[in-house]
Structures are given as C-alpha cells and as structure tokens.
Design an enzyme around this catalytic site. Sequence first.
Site, PDB file in Angstrom:
ATOM      1  N   LYS A 171      25.421 -17.611  41.664  1.00  0.00           N
ATOM      2  CA  LYS A 171      25.831 -18.407  40.778  1.00  0.00           C
ATOM      3  C   LYS A 171      25.178 -19.888  40.848  1.00  0.00           C
ATOM      4  O   LYS A 171      26.080 -20.548  41.824  1.00  0.00           O
ATOM      5  CB  LYS A 171      27.442 -18.493  40.459  1.00  0.00           C
ATOM      6  CG  LYS A 171      27.861 -19.126  39.482  1.00  0.00           C
ATOM      7  CD  LYS A 171      29.633 -19.158  39.317  1.00  0.00           C
ATOM      8  CE  LYS A 171      30.029 -19.425  38.045  1.00  0.00           C
ATOM      9  NZ  LYS A 171      29.720 -20.783  37.592  1.00  0.00           N
ATOM     10  N   PHE A 220      18.390 -15.622  33.922  1.00  0.00           N
ATOM     11  CA  PHE A 220      19.105 -14.558  34.180  1.00  0.00           C
ATOM     12  C   PHE A 220      19.399 -13.693  32.969  1.00  0.00           C
ATOM     13  O   PHE A 220      19.932 -12.526  33.130  1.00  0.00           O
ATOM     14  CB  PHE A 220      20.351 -14.849  34.839  1.00  0.00           C
ATOM     15  CG  PHE A 220      21.180 -15.718  34.181  1.00  0.00           C
ATOM     16  CD1 PHE A 220      22.039 -15.464  32.721  1.00  0.00           C
ATOM     17  CD2 PHE A 220      21.399 -17.258  34.601  1.00  0.00           C
ATOM     18  CE1 PHE A 220      22.694 -16.342  32.283  1.00  0.00           C
ATOM     19  CE2 PHE A 220      22.339 -18.163  33.710  1.00  0.00           C
ATOM     20  CZ  PHE A 220      22.743 -17.727  32.529  1.00  0.00           C
ATOM     21  N   ARG A 237      23.837 -24.604  31.932  1.00  0.00           N
ATOM     22  CA  ARG A 237      23.367 -23.405  31.148  1.00  0.00           C
ATOM     23  C   ARG A 237      22.319 -23.859  29.827  1.00  0.00           C
ATOM     24  O   ARG A 237      22.676 -24.746  29.359  1.00  0.00           O
ATOM     25  CB  ARG A 237      24.571 -22.580  30.449  1.00  0.00           C
ATOM     26  CG  ARG A 237      24.010 -21.364  29.704  1.00  0.00           C
ATOM     27  CD  ARG A 237      24.602 -20.306  30.281  1.00  0.00           C
ATOM     28  NE  ARG A 237      24.713 -19.100  29.584  1.00  0.00           N
ATOM     29  CZ  ARG A 237      25.670 -18.184  29.503  1.00  0.00           C
ATOM     30  NH1 ARG A 237      26.877 -18.549  30.081  1.00  0.00           N
ATOM     31  NH2 ARG A 237      25.640 -17.016  28.805  1.00  0.00           N
ATOM     32  N   LYS A 245      32.891 -13.513  37.662  1.00  0.00           N
ATOM     33  CA  LYS A 245      32.493 -14.677  38.802  1.00  0.00           C
ATOM     34  C   LYS A 245      33.382 -14.684  39.859  1.00  0.00           C
ATOM     35  O   LYS A 245      34.742 -14.068  39.990  1.00  0.00           O
ATOM     36  CB  LYS A 245      32.401 -15.785  38.262  1.00  0.00           C
ATOM     37  CG  LYS A 245      33.422 -16.398  37.330  1.00  0.00           C
ATOM     38  CD  LYS A 245      33.118 -17.585  36.849  1.00  0.00           C
ATOM     39  CE  LYS A 245      34.527 -18.318  36.112  1.00  0.00           C
ATOM     40  NZ  LYS A 245      34.274 -19.466  35.342  1.00  0.00           N
TER      41      LYS A 245
HETATM   42  P1  ATP Z   1      32.126 -22.368  35.387  1.00  0.00           P
HETATM   43  O1  ATP Z   1      33.107 -23.629  35.165  1.00  0.00           O
HETATM   44  O2  ATP Z   1      32.660 -21.581  36.496  1.00  0.00           O
HETATM   45  O3  ATP Z   1      30.735 -22.720  35.463  1.00  0.00           O
HETATM   46  P2  ATP Z   1      32.034 -21.816  32.644  1.00  0.00           P
HETATM   47  O4  ATP Z   1      33.372 -21.665  31.926  1.00  0.00           O
HETATM   48  O5  ATP Z   1      31.072 -22.896  32.350  1.00  0.00           O
HETATM   49  O6  ATP Z   1      32.281 -21.508  34.459  1.00  0.00           O
HETATM   50  P3  ATP Z   1      31.697 -18.767  32.945  1.00  0.00           P
HETATM   51  O7  ATP Z   1      31.153 -18.033  31.790  1.00  0.00           O
HETATM   52  O8  ATP Z   1      32.688 -18.825  33.111  1.00  0.00           O
HETATM   53  O9  ATP Z   1      31.279 -20.271  32.440  1.00  0.00           O
HETATM   54  O10 ATP Z   1      30.744 -18.918  34.301  1.00  0.00           O
HETATM   55  C1  ATP Z   1      29.321 -18.613  34.138  1.00  0.00           C
HETATM   56  C2  ATP Z   1      28.571 -19.846  34.122  1.00  0.00           C
HETATM   57  O11 ATP Z   1      27.904 -19.816  35.169  1.00  0.00           O
HETATM   58  C3  ATP Z   1      27.646 -19.854  32.981  1.00  0.00           C
HETATM   59  O12 ATP Z   1      28.143 -20.340  31.966  1.00  0.00           O
HETATM   60  C4  ATP Z   1      26.455 -20.282  33.453  1.00  0.00           C
HETATM   61  O13 ATP Z   1      26.293 -21.701  33.221  1.00  0.00           O
HETATM   62  C5  ATP Z   1      26.681 -20.292  35.047  1.00  0.00           C
HETATM   63  N1  ATP Z   1      25.956 -19.404  35.744  1.00  0.00           N
HETATM   64  C6  ATP Z   1      25.051 -19.769  36.954  1.00  0.00           C
HETATM   65  N2  ATP Z   1      24.332 -18.737  37.456  1.00  0.00           N
HETATM   66  C7  ATP Z   1      24.594 -17.684  36.679  1.00  0.00           C
HETATM   67  C8  ATP Z   1      24.046 -16.309  36.647  1.00  0.00           C
HETATM   68  N3  ATP Z   1      23.263 -15.914  37.534  1.00  0.00           N
HETATM   69  N4  ATP Z   1      24.560 -15.784  35.695  1.00  0.00           N
HETATM   70  C9  ATP Z   1      25.421 -16.154  34.597  1.00  0.00           C
HETATM   71  N5  ATP Z   1      25.876 -17.198  34.560  1.00  0.00           N
HETATM   72  C10 ATP Z   1      25.414 -18.099  35.486  1.00  0.00           C
END
Ligand code: ATP
Length: 585
Positions: free
Chosen positions: A253, A343, A258, A426
């Site tokens: 992660k 990814f 993103r 996660k």
């Molecule tokens: P966080 O604040 O933990 O990043 P979030 O609410 O922005 O969480 P989540 O969907 O909960 O988003 O966590 C996944 C996020 O992690 C994705 O939106 C992406 O930006 C990031 N990410 C990093 N590496 C990966 C991966 N290998 N696969 C999917 N998402 C990933």
Amino acid sequence: MLYSKLAQAYSRLEATTKRLEMLEIAAELLRETPPEEMERVIYLTQGKIHPNWMGLPELGMAEKMAIEAVARATNVGKEEVQGLLKQLGDLGLVAERLIQEGRVKKLSQKPLTVREVYETLDRIARESGKGSSERKIMGLVSLLVNASPLEARYLVRTVEGRLRLGLGDMTILDALAEAFTGSRENRGVLERAYNLTSDLGYVARVLAEEGLEAVKRVKIVVGKPVRMMLAQRLSTAKEIVEKLNGRCSAEYKLDGERFQIHKKGSEVQIYSRRLENITYMYPDVREMALTHIKAEEAIVEGEGVAVDPETNELRPFQLLMQRRRKYRIEEMVKKIPVTVFLFDCLYADGEDLTLEPYPVRRKKLHEIIEVGPRFQITKSLVSSDPREIERFFDEAISEGCEGLVVKSTAEDSIYRAGARSWLWVKLKRSYQSKMVEPVDLVVVGAFYGRGKRAGTYGALLAAAYDHENDTFKTVCKVGSGFTDEDLAKMPSMFEEYRLPHKPPRVEALIDPDVWFNPAIVIEVIGDEITLSPVHTCAFNLLREGSGLAIRFPRFTGRWRSDKSPEDATTVKEIVDMYKAQLRTI
Ligand code: ATP
C-alpha cells in the site's frame, strides 16, 4: 424552462434545515424539468456548468469584476455597491436589493431561460485573453438587466462560484429516484450508472428520456472517470485471510495519490481520487502513460508516489501534495519526480474488465504495461498464510509503504466502482486496543478561540460520513495538533463555507459558534473510540442515547484536500473500529 423556477427552488432549499425537505424540493424541481434541460439544471443546481472532471474552465468570477457588473447593471456607483456589500456580506443579496429598489432600467421584460443563463455562464467561464475581463463583466450585466431580484441573488452567487446549496450527489440521486421512479429504493440502479460514468447530468438525462431500464444498460467509457473502488480495513493479517477465505493477493500500500489513467490513442487523462482532472499537474505521468501502456485504449489505476530523484526511495505523501498546483509545474516535475505503481486494469482495447475477477484484470495489466523505472506494477504476494503476509507487511513498511492492501482473488472479485467493499482490505499499522490508525473527518463547525487563539478557532467540530442517508454525523471536537500556521490560516480558509444555520445534511447535538458546509477534510488521530451522549455518529446504535466519539483527538497535520467530504471515514467504519477495539481489549 424559465430560470425563475430554479431561483424559487434555490430559495426554498436555502431556507430549509431538514434533509428530507431538501430532497422533496429537489425532486419537485427535477420532475418539472424537461429531459433536454436536465443536464443544465443539475449542473447549475450544483453551482457548476460541467462535471468537475471535464477539466473545463470553471465559474469563479473575481469579486471585483462581479461588483463592477452589478454596478453597471443597476446604474449605481461602485462605492455604493461596495458599501452595501459590507453591510449585507453577500454580493448576491446586494444585487437582489438593488433590483428590488428598481435601479435597473428595463429595456424589455424578457424572462430569463435556463438555456440562456447556462450558455452565458459557460461563455463567461471560457473567456480568456485580452479583453476577457470586460467580456465577462458584460456577460453578467446582460443577465442581470433581465433578472428578477431573486434571480439576481443566485446569478451573482453562481458566477462567483459560491452557490453552495449543499445538495450532495447522493441527495440528487435520491431526488431523481423519487421524481422519476416514485421510490428512493431505485437509487441503487442510478448509483451504479453514476459510479461507472461519474456524470450525474448524463444519468439524469438517460433516466428522464428513456427510463430506468436504459439506466441499467449504462457502461464505462474511456474518458469518463469511473468512481473508484475503495478498501475496508481490518487490524490483523489473520482476520483478513479469514475474511477473504484464504483467497488473497497482498500488495504494497503505497502512500501517495491515486491515479486513474485513461488512454485513447495519443490522448491521456489522469483523474484523482476525487475525480478531478489532474492531467495538467502530471505531464511526466502523461508521457509515461503514452510510452508504457501498449494498448491503444485503456483505463488503468495506480498510486503515484514522490520519489527521491537521487536514490529513487519513496518519499512521504506530504511532499507529493506539493505537486498539486496550477503554476510552475515543470519546475516541480524536476524537483519532486513521481513513480507510478499500477494495480488494476478496468478496460483494455474494447474490453470492459470491471466485471472480471481480480486475477484476470491483473494478468491484463501485465500484458498491456511495459514496465519502466518510473512506471511499475505494485509488488504482490499471493498467499493464504497470515504469517507470510505479516512478513510481507513488515517488508512493505520498511520500504516506506503504509502497509498492505489485501485483495480477494475469488471468482466474484470484480471491480466494485464507487464502493468500499470487502474485496479489498487494507492493513495499516495495527490499532491494537488503542486507536493508532487515523481517520479522515469533515469539518462542519468551529468554536471561537480564546487567549492565544483569539481571532481564530479554538476547536473544530468534526464529523464522519453516513453513506446510508448522505449525512454527516459528529464524532469529536478537535483542538490540538494545529500549528500556528494552521491556526492563522483557518478563518480565511473556512470563510467561504460559513453558513448562518446548521447545514441540512449535518446531524449534531452540539451547537458550535459557527457552522460550515461540509467541504474540508482533515486527518485526525485519537486515543480510542468511546461511547458519547453528545455525538451523533452511530447514535442509538450501540447504546440507547449514545453515539460514538473519538477520545483525545488530535489533528495529524494532514489537510486531506485529495478527499471530498463524501470520501471521509464513514460512520460504519467508526463502528467497525469500535468493535475491533472491544475485541482486542
Ligand atoms: P487511506 O487514507 O488509507 O489511503 P482511502 O480512504 O484514501 O484510505 P482506501 O480505499 O481506504 O482509500 O485505501 C486504499 C487506498 O490506498 C487507495 O485509494 C489508493 O489510493 C491507495 N493504495 C496504495 N496502494 C494500493 C494498492 N496496491 N491497491 C489499492 N490501493 C492502493
């Protein structure tokens, strides 16, 4: 359709403090909207002229210019307009008052139509170059001289980019379902089409013109961002493996931003997690997409991370946020280079892969990507052994990642657009018995500061998002963790979101000194999650008369400008965190 219909609905929306009433007013307006006007009415009501992701020029006329236009339209001196503005605090109200007083000499009594307003606003937004200020001003004048007092109020606010009726996307979807299918239960169908195209106006038009069945057939399109799939969270590898029935692929992660990259021939668009078009901020990523994506047409997703230009080591998220700017982009490309770790693959050369299982999408990703030093595919480990996954987690942390995202590899592991699903889980540094993992909360109000903090805010009222009914529910008052710099900028930063009453979509038992329309997201960490009678998050869910609150909350220093209010941590997640906490005590 006459613009007066919109103005009347806006004035009712502005007056209500109840979400249900808001929904009814919106449904009534949409019911009366002819299908061919639907897109215009939806965007105007959201205070814009296009979906944000189109990256077209947006509204946001400078106040000085809007004052000039009001002065000219009403034949009043600029000083008088400025004086009234000081008194009333809103240029929309100033225009309304002046027109009410009969200051406009009407040449003709031509009522304004929605089309005319929309087209003029679009023209105003697009004007650029020499003489554009004058043309923008005259555009607004041409509307104001034909406007009723109420219409003038909303025209001025819209042109300044400050309409802010507080209608979220989900509320509009609810209103559409209510207006055209007679039941909010059909929101799910509309939501799916919206998740695939991110285009509310388009979904509304399909619904109004062709009905619900046509909405069910809506598909993904290269160029229109797909609302992103999100992850759930658990606190141990063991729980995750159990949850995914041992069919999982763990991935690093990465702690960056993103990216959803759309490629069509020589055209590339990059969308952020909030679906903003950020292509212009990342010309380096655009170039890499052109050379490294072998498919003619594709939609791929990955995380862009700042890297040290000398060592290629991963750098923290905050550094990458410096790339979020409008100017001096080339300079930043050199100063803070980015590596993309892909990814997922949602689409490739005519094939919509969103309904394919994850391993198929991943295989496709390998087929269409020519990996390079700055354009890679995330490191992954297919395993059902929690200990092995834990070791992989430690390795990820030591390499500068935030943890892992563990993904289901089962037959049903589709790409769930717009959903926080259990197909992705996660694993960040565990929150054990205490709350170690931060949450993202929306600021909905504030309390004035005293002593050293006089003149700014002493604490912010923060809320979680309730996806079920598209509302925001309070979980804490956060006053620590802010630097002097944060405190100094807060009043001006929040000014534009101030409201004289509680926003309709906010549910609170606490009455702060000022209310804000939900807009700004902050990252907060606390000691633990506790039951609380004064916060509305999960109220009555776990105990009668109590909600959940974050104890000893602190701001982590991260303003999550990459998140929209609806991307904040949800009430459900807070409940899950609370339950996980109970299990480990
Ligand atoms: P966080 O604040 O933990 O990043 P979030 O609410 O922005 O969480 P989540 O969907 O909960 O988003 O966590 C996944 C996020 O992690 C994705 O939106 C992406 O930006 C990031 N990410 C990093 N590496 C990966 C991966 N290998 N696969 C999917 N998402 C990933």
